[in-house]
Design a protein around this motif. Structure first.
Motif, PDB file in Angstrom:
ATOM      1  N   ILE A   9       0.818  -1.199   0.000  1.00  0.00           N
ATOM      2  CA  ILE A   9       0.000   0.000   0.000  1.00  0.00           C
ATOM      3  C   ILE A   9       0.855   1.254   0.000  1.00  0.00           C
ATOM      4  O   ILE A   9       0.545   2.258  -0.629  1.00  0.00           O
ATOM      5  CB  ILE A   9      -0.947  -0.006   1.221  1.00  0.00           C
ATOM      6  N   LEU A  10       1.995   1.203   0.698  1.00  0.00           N
ATOM      7  CA  LEU A  10       2.873   2.367   0.796  1.00  0.00           C
ATOM      8  C   LEU A  10       3.989   2.330  -0.234  1.00  0.00           C
ATOM      9  O   LEU A  10       5.052   2.886  -0.019  1.00  0.00           O
ATOM     10  CB  LEU A  10       3.492   2.433   2.197  1.00  0.00           C
ATOM     11  N   ALA A  11       3.733   1.658  -1.362  1.00  0.00           N
ATOM     12  CA  ALA A  11       4.784   1.516  -2.367  1.00  0.00           C
ATOM     13  C   ALA A  11       5.243   2.853  -2.912  1.00  0.00           C
ATOM     14  O   ALA A  11       6.336   2.974  -3.470  1.00  0.00           O
ATOM     15  CB  ALA A  11       4.280   0.650  -3.518  1.00  0.00           C
ATOM     16  N   ILE A 224       6.770   2.553  11.962  1.00  0.00           N
ATOM     17  CA  ILE A 224       5.940   2.252  13.129  1.00  0.00           C
ATOM     18  C   ILE A 224       4.536   1.918  12.619  1.00  0.00           C
ATOM     19  O   ILE A 224       3.932   2.704  11.873  1.00  0.00           O
ATOM     20  CB  ILE A 224       5.871   3.442  14.100  1.00  0.00           C
ATOM     21  N   TYR A 225       4.010   0.755  13.028  1.00  0.00           N
ATOM     22  CA  TYR A 225       2.727   0.275  12.524  1.00  0.00           C
ATOM     23  C   TYR A 225       1.679   0.219  13.633  1.00  0.00           C
ATOM     24  O   TYR A 225       1.996  -0.111  14.776  1.00  0.00           O
ATOM     25  CB  TYR A 225       2.867  -1.138  11.944  1.00  0.00           C
ATOM     26  N   SER A 226       0.441   0.501  13.263  1.00  0.00           N
ATOM     27  CA  SER A 226      -0.700   0.248  14.149  1.00  0.00           C
ATOM     28  C   SER A 226      -1.803  -0.401  13.323  1.00  0.00           C
ATOM     29  O   SER A 226      -1.870  -0.217  12.099  1.00  0.00           O
ATOM     30  CB  SER A 226      -1.199   1.545  14.794  1.00  0.00           C
ATOM     31  N   TYR A 227      -2.690  -1.155  14.009  1.00  0.00           N
ATOM     32  CA  TYR A 227      -3.701  -1.955  13.317  1.00  0.00           C
ATOM     33  C   TYR A 227      -5.089  -1.693  13.901  1.00  0.00           C
ATOM     34  O   TYR A 227      -5.220  -1.328  15.078  1.00  0.00           O
ATOM     35  CB  TYR A 227      -3.370  -3.444  13.427  1.00  0.00           C
ATOM     36  N   ASP A 234      -3.746   0.372  10.148  1.00  0.00           N
ATOM     37  CA  ASP A 234      -4.518   1.576  10.457  1.00  0.00           C
ATOM     38  C   ASP A 234      -3.689   2.825  10.149  1.00  0.00           C
ATOM     39  O   ASP A 234      -4.126   3.725   9.436  1.00  0.00           O
ATOM     40  CB  ASP A 234      -4.938   1.533  11.923  1.00  0.00           C
ATOM     41  N   THR A 235      -2.491   2.866  10.692  1.00  0.00           N
ATOM     42  CA  THR A 235      -1.542   3.935  10.373  1.00  0.00           C
ATOM     43  C   THR A 235      -0.146   3.332  10.204  1.00  0.00           C
ATOM     44  O   THR A 235       0.189   2.319  10.823  1.00  0.00           O
ATOM     45  CB  THR A 235      -1.480   5.014  11.478  1.00  0.00           C
ATOM     46  N   VAL A 236       0.636   3.971   9.366  1.00  0.00           N
ATOM     47  CA  VAL A 236       2.039   3.593   9.184  1.00  0.00           C
ATOM     48  C   VAL A 236       2.853   4.877   9.194  1.00  0.00           C
ATOM     49  O   VAL A 236       2.597   5.786   8.404  1.00  0.00           O
ATOM     50  CB  VAL A 236       2.259   2.840   7.863  1.00  0.00           C
ATOM     51  N   GLU A 237       3.833   4.950  10.087  1.00  0.00           N
ATOM     52  CA  GLU A 237       4.696   6.122  10.175  1.00  0.00           C
ATOM     53  C   GLU A 237       6.094   5.770   9.696  1.00  0.00           C
ATOM     54  O   GLU A 237       6.618   4.703  10.012  1.00  0.00           O
ATOM     55  CB  GLU A 237       4.776   6.627  11.616  1.00  0.00           C
TER      56      GLU A 237
END
Length: 470
Positions: A9-11, A224-227, A234-237
């Motif tokens: 998704i963050l490609a 840093i990942y959250s789900y 949910d978020t990716v930093e």
């Protein structure tokens, strides 16, 4: 693992990150590295991709010319590829030149254990290693490298190698090396350390870069990942290491939104603006689902206007899950403020849901212009009848053919009057033909297009090969 989806998704973020997707890798085994052509069951029959032909239009020409031939030479009892070969046609000659040779082993006949991909060195006239991938356990990557062999200069150009420490049954550390072709060695480049949450999802990735002068590792970037409650990202930093402040600073952050079915419908990406000293909008990704059609729109944030501007748009239509028949890419024209057509891929399937043709167009001069065409040839797989193809004294050309095929032998004295049997893919014998002074001309102008098998027996040894009729 959850972070595989995140990285896809963050490609758009231009950072090399951890990628351990077995399914993505398997697509390279049974295809021309373009689409997911995995074996599949239709009714009570397992269908496997036997071969494919890629055609292109060379500069200054309006006719398709064969550019690449892919062929599976051997399968295991599950129908999975053991040996496959890529070839390219020799210019103005009735034969093919070797390019790539794949050899694959499995843990249990299904899950890939090792994949060797060799390339043909035409100068040394031998196969040399180029790509390799190995799993420590199903879906647990152990090692991967790609030396990036260049056919143009016939030598290794550059490449990478990734090795994983899986001490706890999962990727704990990944070491990445760059290939030094001058001294044939792997130089230290980066290492990534993975940290997991209680549910097994990747919570953090910290990547360090190797400093040759100090012979030490220094921080480079961190994810840093959250789900959410469904286990979806949910978020990716993404944070970068700031040498001046000796601390992490914000770089990118992605927010993900899903519909009630768990499908991604929106991704907002923000980036850190050094001048403003704050996070600002960067990219926007919108997805709309409508039965068997999907529309994706990519937008970027236009700072002067403070608004989103269109960039790309994709249309997908599917005949079944993961089987699309149309993909169209449009490009936004800022002057006319309208979408303009750019690329189009059209795929056709037979009544067994096997793709048999894929055509790629480019929009030019107000109309679609043909760029490439790939033809795919499938066969029903029978595990008790796996032909082991060995070096044959027979050569058949042209292959593919449309009007006739000429068979010749490599040893006229020994095989002068060889008998050749030809079958269709259902096993029906089309005829038995005898070579005359080592030559046989077979008329195929009146038979249906498709894959055909030819065989000949010398003593107790059976030689076999494949012919494609177009």
């Amino acid at each position: 693992m959850k972070h595989f989806l995140i990285l896809i998704i963050l490609a758009i973020i231009p950072i090399i990150t951890f990628s351990q997707s077995k399914e993505q890798y398997k697509r390279q085994v049974d295809s021309l590295n373009t689409l997911n052509r995995q074996n599949h069951v239709f009714g009570d029959t397992l269908w496997v991709l036997d071969s494919s032909l890629l055609y292109g239009i060379p500069g200054g020409s309006n006719e398709l010319m064969l550019e690449r031939k892919y062929e599976v030479l051997k399968r295991n009892d599950f129908g999975n590829v053991l040996v496959a070969l890529n070839k390219v046609p020799e210019f103005m000659e009735p034969f093919f030149l070797n390019t790539e040779y794949d050899s694959i082993t499995y843990f249990d006949g299904v899950n890939i254990k090792q994949h060797y991909s060799n390339v043909w060195n035409s100068v040394a006239q031998t196969w040399i290693d180029n790509k390799y991938i190995e799993y420590e356990a199903p879906e647990l990557l152990k090692e991967e490298f790609d030396k990036k062999f260049s056919n143009g200069i016939q030598q290794y150009y550059y490449g990478f190698r990734e090795m994983y420490d899986n001490s706890n049954g999962r990727a704990d550390t990944m070491f990445r090396y760059n290939y030094n072709s001058e001294i044939n060695s792997w130089d230290k480049f980066r290492k990534t350390i993975f940290y997991y949450d209680e549910s097994g999802g990747c919570a953090e990735e910290i990547t360090k870069q190797f400093d040759e002068e100090t012979n030490s590792w220094s921080n480079y970037y961190m994810y840093i990942y959250s789900y959410n409650n469904n286990g979806d990202p949910d978020t990716v930093e993404l944070k970068s290491w700031d040498i001046e402040s000796n601390n992490w600073r914000d770089n990118y952050i992605g927010y993900f939104t899903y519909d009630a079915s768990g499908r991604l419908i929106h991704r907002l990406q923000m980036e850190y603006n050094i001048g403003l000293q704050e996070m600002v909008n960067s990219n926007n990704y919108l997805v709309e689902y409508n039965n068997n059609k999907v529309t994706q729109v990519y937008q970027y944030w236009h700072m002067p206007d403070g608004s989103w501007e269109n960039q790309y748009r994709y249309f997908f239509s599917y005949i079944a899950e993961n089987k699309f028949d149309t993909i169209q890419q449009d490009l936004w024209n800022n002057q006319s403020e309208q979408w303009g057509k750019e690329y189009l891929t059209v795929s056709q399937y037979d009544n067994h849901e096997n793709i048999f043709e894929e055509i790629y167009y480019r929009f030019s001069g107000g109309d679609w212009t043909l760029e490439t065409q790939t033809d795919f040839y499938w066969t029903p797989f029978i595990s008790n009848d796996i032909p082991e193809i060995i070096e044959s004294p027979l050569t058949a050309y042209p292959n593919p053919a449309s009007t006739n095929v000429t068979f010749t032998v490599n040893n006229l004295t020994q095989y002068r009057d060889l008998t050749v049997n030809i079958f269709n893919i259902s096993g029906q014998k089309l005829g038995e033909f005898q070579l005359n002074n080592g030559v046989l001309h077979w008329d195929c102008s009146n038979i249906e297009s498709g894959l055909y098998i030819y065989s000949s027996t010398i003593g107790s040894v059976k030689f076999s090969g494949k012919i494609i009729v177009r």
